[in-house]
Design an enzyme around this catalytic site. Structure first.
Site, PDB file in Angstrom:
ATOM      1  N   ARG A  31     -44.809 -19.873  18.999  1.00  8.03           N
ATOM      2  CA  ARG A  31     -45.168 -21.254  18.677  1.00  8.03           C
ATOM      3  C   ARG A  31     -45.140 -21.498  17.168  1.00  8.03           C
ATOM      4  O   ARG A  31     -45.139 -20.568  16.358  1.00  8.03           O
ATOM      5  CB  ARG A  31     -46.560 -21.577  19.203  1.00  8.03           C
ATOM      6  CG  ARG A  31     -47.682 -20.703  18.593  1.00  8.03           C
ATOM      7  CD  ARG A  31     -48.299 -21.268  17.351  1.00  8.03           C
ATOM      8  NE  ARG A  31     -49.221 -20.345  16.703  1.00  8.03           N
ATOM      9  CZ  ARG A  31     -48.901 -19.610  15.662  1.00  8.03           C
ATOM     10  NH1 ARG A  31     -47.683 -19.628  15.174  1.00  8.03           N
ATOM     11  NH2 ARG A  31     -49.796 -18.812  15.097  1.00  8.03           N
ATOM     12  N   GLY A 128     -45.143 -10.056  14.193  1.00 11.40           N
ATOM     13  CA  GLY A 128     -45.880 -10.165  12.935  1.00 11.40           C
ATOM     14  C   GLY A 128     -45.274 -11.177  11.984  1.00 11.40           C
ATOM     15  O   GLY A 128     -45.541 -11.149  10.793  1.00 11.40           O
ATOM     16  N   GLY A 130     -45.698 -14.523  12.157  1.00  7.16           N
ATOM     17  CA  GLY A 130     -46.439 -15.771  12.124  1.00  7.16           C
ATOM     18  C   GLY A 130     -46.065 -16.744  13.232  1.00  7.16           C
ATOM     19  O   GLY A 130     -46.500 -17.896  13.228  1.00  7.16           O
ATOM     20  N   ASP A 178     -52.856 -20.527  19.976  1.00  7.61           N
ATOM     21  CA  ASP A 178     -51.625 -19.802  20.307  1.00  7.61           C
ATOM     22  C   ASP A 178     -51.459 -19.620  21.815  1.00  7.61           C
ATOM     23  O   ASP A 178     -50.365 -19.812  22.355  1.00  7.61           O
ATOM     24  CB  ASP A 178     -51.621 -18.417  19.636  1.00  7.61           C
ATOM     25  CG  ASP A 178     -51.726 -18.514  18.126  1.00  7.61           C
ATOM     26  OD1 ASP A 178     -51.730 -19.646  17.598  1.00  7.61           O
ATOM     27  OD2 ASP A 178     -51.833 -17.453  17.477  1.00  7.61           O
TER      28      ASP A 178
HETATM   29  P1  ADP Z   1     -47.779 -12.347  15.413  1.00 10.56           P
HETATM   30  O1  ADP Z   1     -48.600 -12.761  16.590  1.00 10.56           O
HETATM   31  O2  ADP Z   1     -47.856 -13.333  14.294  1.00 10.56           O
HETATM   32  O3  ADP Z   1     -46.363 -12.027  15.745  1.00 10.56           O
HETATM   33  P2  ADP Z   1     -49.623 -10.145  15.437  1.00 10.56           P
HETATM   34  O4  ADP Z   1     -49.982  -9.101  14.450  1.00 10.56           O
HETATM   35  O5  ADP Z   1     -50.715 -11.024  15.940  1.00 10.56           O
HETATM   36  O6  ADP Z   1     -48.428 -11.012  14.830  1.00 10.56           O
HETATM   37  O7  ADP Z   1     -48.974  -9.460  16.719  1.00 10.56           O
HETATM   38  C1  ADP Z   1     -47.910  -8.554  16.552  1.00 10.56           C
HETATM   39  C2  ADP Z   1     -48.210  -7.286  17.337  1.00 10.56           C
HETATM   40  O8  ADP Z   1     -48.156  -7.577  18.737  1.00 10.56           O
HETATM   41  C3  ADP Z   1     -47.198  -6.212  17.115  1.00 10.56           C
HETATM   42  O9  ADP Z   1     -47.522  -5.420  16.010  1.00 10.56           O
HETATM   43  C4  ADP Z   1     -47.277  -5.427  18.420  1.00 10.56           C
HETATM   44  O10 ADP Z   1     -48.392  -4.563  18.409  1.00 10.56           O
HETATM   45  C5  ADP Z   1     -47.561  -6.505  19.440  1.00 10.56           C
HETATM   46  N1  ADP Z   1     -46.333  -7.007  20.076  1.00 10.56           N
HETATM   47  C6  ADP Z   1     -45.935  -8.297  20.128  1.00 10.56           C
HETATM   48  N2  ADP Z   1     -44.766  -8.420  20.800  1.00 10.56           N
HETATM   49  C7  ADP Z   1     -44.413  -7.180  21.188  1.00 10.56           C
HETATM   50  C8  ADP Z   1     -43.296  -6.634  21.909  1.00 10.56           C
HETATM   51  N3  ADP Z   1     -42.310  -7.403  22.369  1.00 10.56           N
HETATM   52  N4  ADP Z   1     -43.270  -5.307  22.093  1.00 10.56           N
HETATM   53  C9  ADP Z   1     -44.249  -4.514  21.639  1.00 10.56           C
HETATM   54  N5  ADP Z   1     -45.310  -4.961  20.965  1.00 10.56           N
HETATM   55  C10 ADP Z   1     -45.411  -6.281  20.717  1.00 10.56           C
HETATM   56 MG    MG Z   2     -50.699 -12.968  16.597  1.00 15.48          MG
END
Ligand code: ADP
Ligand code: MG
Length: 391
Positions: A31, A128, A130, A178
């Site tokens: 989003r 990660g 955003g 979110d």
């Molecule tokens: P954002 O939500 O902004 O992308 P976050 O730090 O909140 O960043 O979430 C990212 C984390 O979510 C990653 O470091 C991982 O641990 C997990 N994650 C998200 N999508 C995946 C995916 N497709 N496969 C594995 N881990 C994922």
């Molecule tokens: Mg997040």
């Protein structure tokens, strides 16, 4: 690539990984918040949309061990093997599968029996970056579990279950935006979300002549001063000194009247929040009227307020907004602002679809010239929320 094509691709990779085709496939989007920043914890409004980037999860009944969930992701983290016969508890902080594990725990807490399954997760939401890959992962998992078990959740309950997974399993005390938008997004609609009542309204944005352009500055300034906690405390102090439960209940006139006896920093923080809540409601009105010049003006005002009153911007975010403003309406840009918590991350711009490539090229080139950093850019129309691709 359409969502169905992405689903087919993940089905193929599932088959390569597990040696049989998936029975179920679910997806949920990332989003972007178009306007309404740092309003959520002040009981205010936010106005996000789902973007055309998805986390897809394909699954089939467990092979040999019937009470085990096996999770694999295509992004290279090690697989997870979850024993459903044992009580579920979070893995160490930072473990990627805490998000789906927390969602499994949410179903278990409702007494829903989940059978063992093997799953493959693939995402086009940058991790990660955003754009909330975390909510996309939670909501796609919840959608898959609804499909597997036949236990359909009410959309609000589903979003709250996913938020709880992020709080209690990933250890991230996020708001509700979110997960709500990832569950409830709809093509050609933005979601006006009241963070106090949790009421939602899908606001049509059917004019295909405009798009949202997201620019990731690719910087994240590490802050040592607990800036978020400080902002929250300042907002609470300002609300208290105004005699209201939260800044949602205060008006700009009330704040002006109290200017003399409010701490000047708290005053500016409150001015941002009160103004931003008002801007968000105005933006919803302007979107309903397809008044893109007005929406753009509100986005620039939001950015200025976040930069000057709330002090959560940074030179890189400001650079993108200045470049966008320089391109201006003649070049197809209506407005631009930082989006997300700040101190780095992304901007969002409202642009004319016919000019989007030229605008993106110009922002990328000028931003790199100014900062020495290559940005990442994404274009999206308001996209679909959680979707079952195979049931
Ligand atoms: P954002 O939500 O902004 O992308 P976050 O730090 O909140 O960043 O979430 C990212 C984390 O979510 C990653 O470091 C991982 O641990 C997990 N994650 C998200 N999508 C995946 C995916 N497709 N496969 C594995 N881990 C994922
Ligand atoms: Mg997040």
């Amino acid at each position: 690539m359409t969502l169905n094509e992405l689903g087919n691709l993940v089905a193929e990779r599932f088959t390569q990984t597990y040696g049989r085709p998936p029975r179920w496939i679910a997806a949920a989007p990332g989003r972007v918040n178009v306007i309404g920043e740092h309003t959520d914890y002040n009981d205010g409004f936010v106005f996000p949309m789902a973007i055309d980037r998805y986390t897809v999860i394909a699954a089939a009944p467990a092979g040999e061990a019937p009470a085990r969930v096996q999770l694999r992701s295509t992004v290279g983290n090690g697989p997870a093997s979850i024993d459903l016969a044992q009580p579920l508890k979070p893995a160490p902080k930072g473990t990627w599968y805490n998000y789906p594990l927390g969602v499994l725990a949410g179903f278990a807490a409702r007494g829903v029996k989940v059978p063992g399954f093997d799953a493959l997760i693939h995402s086009t939401v940058p991790l990660g970056g955003g754009l909330s890959s975390s909510a996309a992962l939670e909501v796609s998992t919840a959608t898959l579990l609804e499909t597997i078990t036949g236990h359909k959740l009410d959309p609000v309950e589903k979003a709250l279950l996913c938020q709880k997974a992020e709080h209690e399993y990933a250890g991230m005390p996020c708001g509700i935006m979110d997960q709500f938008i990832s569950v409830m997004g709809r093509p050609d609609h933005l979601l006006l979300l009241d963070c106090r009542s949790r009421q939602t309204e899908l606001v049509p944005m059917t004019d295909g002549a405009v798009e949202l352009l997201i620019t990731n500055t690719n910087v994240k300034h590490e802050l040592t001063g607990g800036e978020y906690a400080k902002r929250r405390a300042q907002c609470e102090a300002a609300a208290k000194s105004l005699g209201v439960a939260s800044l949602r209940d205060a008006t700009a006139a009330q704040l002006e009247a109290a200017a003399g006896k409010t701490d000047p920093v708290a005053f500016r923080r409150a001015r941002h929040v009160i103004g931003e809540i008002e801007r968000t409601l105005q933006a919803a009105k302007a979107v309903r009227a397809s008044n893109w010049a007005k929406v753009g003006e509100l986005m620039y005002a939001s950015h200025a307020s976040l930069r000057d009153d709330y002090e959560v911007s940074c030179p890189e975010l400001d650079a993108v907004v200045e470049i966008a403003r320089g391109i201006g309406p003649a070049g197809g840009v209506y407005g631009c602002r930082m989006t997300g918590g700040g101190f780095g991350g992304c901007t969002v711009a409202l642009v004319r679809a016919e000019s989007v490539q030229a605008i993106a090229d110009r922002i990328a080139a000028d931003y790199e010239k100014r900062t020495g950093i290559k940005p990442s850019l994404f274009v999206s129309r308001p996209a679909a929320g959680a979707t079952v691709l195979r049931a």
